[in-house]
Design a protein around this motif. Structure first.
Motif, PDB file in Angstrom:
ATOM      1  N   ASN A  65       0.866  -1.180   0.000  1.00 53.55           N
ATOM      2  CA  ASN A  65       0.000   0.000   0.000  1.00 53.55           C
ATOM      3  C   ASN A  65       0.898   1.224   0.000  1.00 53.55           C
ATOM      4  O   ASN A  65       1.630   1.472   0.957  1.00 53.55           O
ATOM      5  CB  ASN A  65      -0.913  -0.002   1.229  1.00 53.55           C
ATOM      6  N   ASN A  66       0.867   1.995  -1.099  1.00 47.96           N
ATOM      7  CA  ASN A  66       1.720   3.178  -1.242  1.00 47.96           C
ATOM      8  C   ASN A  66       0.826   4.393  -1.444  1.00 47.96           C
ATOM      9  O   ASN A  66       0.297   4.620  -2.530  1.00 47.96           O
ATOM     10  CB  ASN A  66       2.671   3.006  -2.429  1.00 47.96           C
ATOM     11  N   ASP A  67       0.636   5.160  -0.384  1.00 49.73           N
ATOM     12  CA  ASP A  67      -0.206   6.360  -0.425  1.00 49.73           C
ATOM     13  C   ASP A  67       0.707   7.578  -0.482  1.00 49.73           C
ATOM     14  O   ASP A  67       1.393   7.890   0.490  1.00 49.73           O
ATOM     15  CB  ASP A  67      -1.105   6.412   0.812  1.00 49.73           C
ATOM     16  N   LYS A  68       0.704   8.294  -1.603  1.00 50.00           N
ATOM     17  CA  LYS A  68       1.588   9.440  -1.783  1.00 50.00           C
ATOM     18  C   LYS A  68       1.059  10.720  -1.147  1.00 50.00           C
ATOM     19  O   LYS A  68       1.799  11.702  -1.053  1.00 50.00           O
ATOM     20  CB  LYS A  68       1.821   9.679  -3.278  1.00 50.00           C
ATOM     21  N   ASN A  69      -0.205  10.724  -0.731  1.00 49.68           N
ATOM     22  CA  ASN A  69      -0.789  11.931  -0.137  1.00 49.68           C
ATOM     23  C   ASN A  69      -1.850  11.520   0.868  1.00 49.68           C
ATOM     24  O   ASN A  69      -2.984  11.203   0.502  1.00 49.68           O
ATOM     25  CB  ASN A  69      -1.390  12.823  -1.218  1.00 49.68           C
ATOM     26  N   ARG A  70      -1.501  11.517   2.164  1.00 47.79           N
ATOM     27  CA  ARG A  70      -2.435  11.098   3.202  1.00 47.79           C
ATOM     28  C   ARG A  70      -3.529  12.125   3.451  1.00 47.79           C
ATOM     29  O   ARG A  70      -4.535  11.808   4.083  1.00 47.79           O
ATOM     30  CB  ARG A  70      -1.682  10.829   4.516  1.00 47.79           C
ATOM     31  N   PHE A  71      -3.331  13.356   2.962  1.00 53.57           N
ATOM     32  CA  PHE A  71      -4.371  14.369   3.112  1.00 53.57           C
ATOM     33  C   PHE A  71      -5.552  14.138   2.163  1.00 53.57           C
ATOM     34  O   PHE A  71      -6.631  14.662   2.388  1.00 53.57           O
ATOM     35  CB  PHE A  71      -3.807  15.768   2.843  1.00 53.57           C
ATOM     36  N   SER A  72      -5.341  13.376   1.089  1.00 56.09           N
ATOM     37  CA  SER A  72      -6.333  13.260   0.030  1.00 56.09           C
ATOM     38  C   SER A  72      -6.717  11.808  -0.229  1.00 56.09           C
ATOM     39  O   SER A  72      -5.882  10.902  -0.141  1.00 56.09           O
ATOM     40  CB  SER A  72      -5.790  13.877  -1.269  1.00 56.09           C
ATOM     41  N   ASN A  73      -7.997  11.603  -0.574  1.00 49.80           N
ATOM     42  CA  ASN A  73      -8.483  10.291  -0.985  1.00 49.80           C
ATOM     43  C   ASN A  73      -8.500  10.138  -2.503  1.00 49.80           C
ATOM     44  O   ASN A  73      -8.851   9.075  -3.023  1.00 49.80           O
ATOM     45  CB  ASN A  73      -9.893  10.054  -0.433  1.00 49.80           C
ATOM     46  N   ILE A  74      -8.145  11.185  -3.218  1.00 51.14           N
ATOM     47  CA  ILE A  74      -8.124  11.148  -4.677  1.00 51.14           C
ATOM     48  C   ILE A  74      -6.916  10.335  -5.155  1.00 51.14           C
ATOM     49  O   ILE A  74      -5.842  10.409  -4.565  1.00 51.14           O
ATOM     50  CB  ILE A  74      -8.079  12.582  -5.253  1.00 51.14           C
ATOM     51  N   ASN A  75      -7.106   9.572  -6.220  1.00 55.85           N
ATOM     52  CA  ASN A  75      -6.060   8.711  -6.806  1.00 55.85           C
ATOM     53  C   ASN A  75      -5.664   7.554  -5.910  1.00 55.85           C
ATOM     54  O   ASN A  75      -4.611   6.939  -6.125  1.00 55.85           O
ATOM     55  CB  ASN A  75      -4.799   9.515  -7.162  1.00 55.85           C
ATOM     56  N   ASN A  76      -6.488   7.219  -4.918  1.00 58.86           N
ATOM     57  CA  ASN A  76      -6.156   6.106  -4.032  1.00 58.86           C
ATOM     58  C   ASN A  76      -6.430   4.743  -4.661  1.00 58.86           C
ATOM     59  O   ASN A  76      -6.077   3.712  -4.075  1.00 58.86           O
ATOM     60  CB  ASN A  76      -6.944   6.213  -2.722  1.00 58.86           C
ATOM     61  N   ASP A  77      -7.043   4.727  -5.857  1.00 55.56           N
ATOM     62  CA  ASP A  77      -7.378   3.445  -6.472  1.00 55.56           C
ATOM     63  C   ASP A  77      -6.139   2.682  -6.937  1.00 55.56           C
ATOM     64  O   ASP A  77      -6.219   1.475  -7.203  1.00 55.56           O
ATOM     65  CB  ASP A  77      -8.329   3.656  -7.650  1.00 55.56           C
ATOM     66  N   ASP A  78      -4.997   3.350  -7.053  1.00 55.58           N
ATOM     67  CA  ASP A  78      -3.778   2.666  -7.468  1.00 55.58           C
ATOM     68  C   ASP A  78      -2.801   2.456  -6.316  1.00 55.58           C
ATOM     69  O   ASP A  78      -1.628   2.135  -6.541  1.00 55.58           O
ATOM     70  CB  ASP A  78      -3.088   3.443  -8.594  1.00 55.58           C
ATOM     71  N   ASN A  79      -3.269   2.612  -5.087  1.00 58.86           N
ATOM     72  CA  ASN A  79      -2.376   2.471  -3.926  1.00 58.86           C
ATOM     73  C   ASN A  79      -2.000   1.017  -3.641  1.00 58.86           C
ATOM     74  O   ASN A  79      -0.895   0.737  -3.181  1.00 58.86           O
ATOM     75  CB  ASN A  79      -3.022   3.063  -2.676  1.00 58.86           C
ATOM     76  N   ILE A  80      -2.929   0.084  -3.883  1.00 62.82           N
ATOM     77  CA  ILE A  80      -2.742  -1.303  -3.496  1.00 62.82           C
ATOM     78  C   ILE A  80      -2.140  -2.099  -4.646  1.00 62.82           C
ATOM     79  O   ILE A  80      -2.524  -1.957  -5.803  1.00 62.82           O
ATOM     80  CB  ILE A  80      -4.085  -1.947  -3.070  1.00 62.82           C
ATOM     81  N   GLY A  81      -1.159  -2.946  -4.302  1.00 67.67           N
ATOM     82  CA  GLY A  81      -0.534  -3.827  -5.279  1.00 67.67           C
ATOM     83  C   GLY A  81      -0.321  -5.216  -4.701  1.00 67.67           C
ATOM     84  O   GLY A  81      -0.190  -5.378  -3.471  1.00 67.67           O
ATOM     85  N   TYR A  82      -0.323  -6.238  -5.575  1.00 63.46           N
ATOM     86  CA  TYR A  82      -0.138  -7.606  -5.151  1.00 63.46           C
ATOM     87  C   TYR A  82       1.005  -8.247  -5.948  1.00 63.46           C
ATOM     88  O   TYR A  82       1.253  -7.872  -7.104  1.00 63.46           O
ATOM     89  CB  TYR A  82      -1.419  -8.433  -5.370  1.00 63.46           C
ATOM     90  N   SER A  83       1.663  -9.205  -5.356  1.00 66.28           N
ATOM     91  CA  SER A  83       2.762  -9.884  -6.037  1.00 66.28           C
ATOM     92  C   SER A  83       2.893 -11.314  -5.512  1.00 66.28           C
ATOM     93  O   SER A  83       2.465 -11.635  -4.395  1.00 66.28           O
ATOM     94  CB  SER A  83       4.083  -9.130  -5.830  1.00 66.28           C
ATOM     95  N   PHE A  84       3.504 -12.155  -6.351  1.00 62.76           N
ATOM     96  CA  PHE A  84       3.685 -13.558  -5.994  1.00 62.76           C
ATOM     97  C   PHE A  84       5.004 -14.049  -6.582  1.00 62.76           C
ATOM     98  O   PHE A  84       5.374 -13.670  -7.691  1.00 62.76           O
ATOM     99  CB  PHE A  84       2.522 -14.407  -6.519  1.00 62.76           C
ATOM    100  N   PHE A  85       5.698 -14.878  -5.820  1.00 67.92           N
ATOM    101  CA  PHE A  85       6.987 -15.414  -6.272  1.00 67.92           C
ATOM    102  C   PHE A  85       7.080 -16.884  -5.898  1.00 67.92           C
ATOM    103  O   PHE A  85       6.647 -17.298  -4.812  1.00 67.92           O
ATOM    104  CB  PHE A  85       8.132 -14.651  -5.623  1.00 67.92           C
ATOM    105  N   GLU A  86       7.630 -17.649  -6.806  1.00 68.28           N
ATOM    106  CA  GLU A  86       7.937 -19.056  -6.510  1.00 68.28           C
ATOM    107  C   GLU A  86       9.321 -19.377  -7.058  1.00 68.28           C
ATOM    108  O   GLU A  86       9.716 -18.892  -8.103  1.00 68.28           O
ATOM    109  CB  GLU A  86       6.888 -19.981  -7.121  1.00 68.28           C
ATOM    110  N   GLY A  87      10.032 -20.189  -6.322  1.00 68.84           N
ATOM    111  CA  GLY A  87      11.373 -20.529  -6.778  1.00 68.84           C
ATOM    112  C   GLY A  87      12.008 -21.632  -5.939  1.00 68.84           C
ATOM    113  O   GLY A  87      11.448 -22.088  -4.961  1.00 68.84           O
TER     114      GLY A  87
END
Length: 332
Positions: free
Chosen positions: A310-332
């Motif tokens: 979760n990367n929130d570049k502006n905690r004062f604003s809720n705008i553009n928060n739809d791209d804050n969350i990311g998921y990843s997976f690794f196997e090896g």
């Protein structure tokens, strides 16, 4: 710092270093001031449980910068902040310098020398700079915009065959302003309305009568600032910021005879400076990871890890928060 041990528990209070956990995705190295607690336990059937938690005030902000090196020029090269700050203090010992992916060593008899107070790095004769070398510097620098807190936890349970881990990392700026940041109601409204976009305040202002003698003053002609050689009634003060080469409209005038730095208009997109002040928003970075490893044999293992960030570049604003969350997976 102070370290206290009792049984399987260790407590560290004061200045300490926080290194990366056993994780593929979570990678950090921090110098902190706070509290760290770790505990090791031996369970039944050869299972071992390890817990570690940290809560601290972060001393700096992380930055990863690729240097624009010049063929044959050993430096010094200037390190910049995440918002283009040119005047910064690098925290001692936090830097990692990579050349084409290889980690370099600090020291006059090694690969490079760094001036922490000036934020400059110079390479020695052992590391000759060429135009095709890719130099990347990772470092932390002191920030005074907001109070930044950090807490991290790591839990791991394992035996001879299996290993399971759970990691959590949180670093965020407080919404409360420090004494070094002065934002009025208009600035706060702009920060709330702009989301993750870069936000600037107009740097032109009308000075008070008592402050004029200590300022470089300008007149305005169709929106262009011109240095006021003589004090007149219709003058303005201005605060300029460096936006980089060809990203501004003004440059420092070396010929101006003034007791201070004078900026001269050189054309749209022809200079490095603009009469604008960047507004810094409080940020938040979070990451959680779960991993498992199975040791098939002495030379073979299977590893799986899943993470959410979760990367929130502006905690004062809720705008553009739809791209804050990311998921990843690794196997090896």
């Amino acid at each position: 710092f102070m370290e206290v041990k009792k049984g399987n528990t260790t407590i560290i209070a004061g200045d300490y270093e926080l290194s990366r956990p056993n994780s593929y995705f979570i990678n950090y190295y921090k110098k902190l001031k706070g509290l760290s607690v770790s505990q090791n336990q031996v369970l039944k059937n050869n299972w071992k449980l390890t817990n570690r938690g940290s809560f601290a005030i972060s001393r700096g902000k992380f930055r990863r910068q690729q240097l624009d090196v010049i063929d044959g020029n050993q430096g010094p090269y200037k390190l910049q902040g995440g918002n283009g700050e040119l005047f910064l203090q690098v925290l001692s010992g936090t830097e990692k310098v990579f050349s084409d992916g290889l980690l370099l060593k600090r020291g006059e008899s090694e690969d490079y020398v760094i001036d922490y107070n000036r934020g400059e790095i110079r390479f020695t004769a052992n590391s000759i700079i060429t135009a095709n070398r890719r130099i990347i510097v990772e470092f932390e620098y002191a920030v005074q915009s907001y109070l930044r807190s950090l807490y991290a936890t790591e839990s791991r349970i394992e035996n001879d065959k299996w290993s399971f881990g759970l990691n959590f990392y949180n670093e965020q700026d407080s919404k409360s302003l420090s004494s070094n940041v002065q934002l009025d109601s208009t600035d706060l409204a702009n920060l709330r309305a702009q989301g993750d976009e870069d936000i600037f305040r107009n740097g032109i202002f009308v000075p008070s009568e008592g402050a004029r003698e200590n300022l470089i003053l300008y007149t305005q002609d169709n929106g262009i600032l011109n240095y006021a050689v003589k004090d007149t009634t219709d003058v303005f003060g201005a605060i300029f910021s460096n936006f980089g080469s060809n990203n501004g409209n003004y440059e420092i005038d070396p010929l101006a005879r003034a007791n201070g730095r004078v900026y001269k208009y050189v054309g749209e997109g022809q200079g490095s400076y603009r009469p604008e002040i960047p507004l810094t928003a409080p940020e938040k970075r979070q990451m959680t990871s779960i991993n498992a490893r199975y040791q098939v044999s002495d030379s073979t293992s299977i590893y799986l890890e899943s993470a959410m960030s979760n990367n929130d570049k502006n905690r004062f604003s809720n705008i553009n928060n739809d791209d804050n969350i990311g998921y990843s997976f690794f196997e090896g």
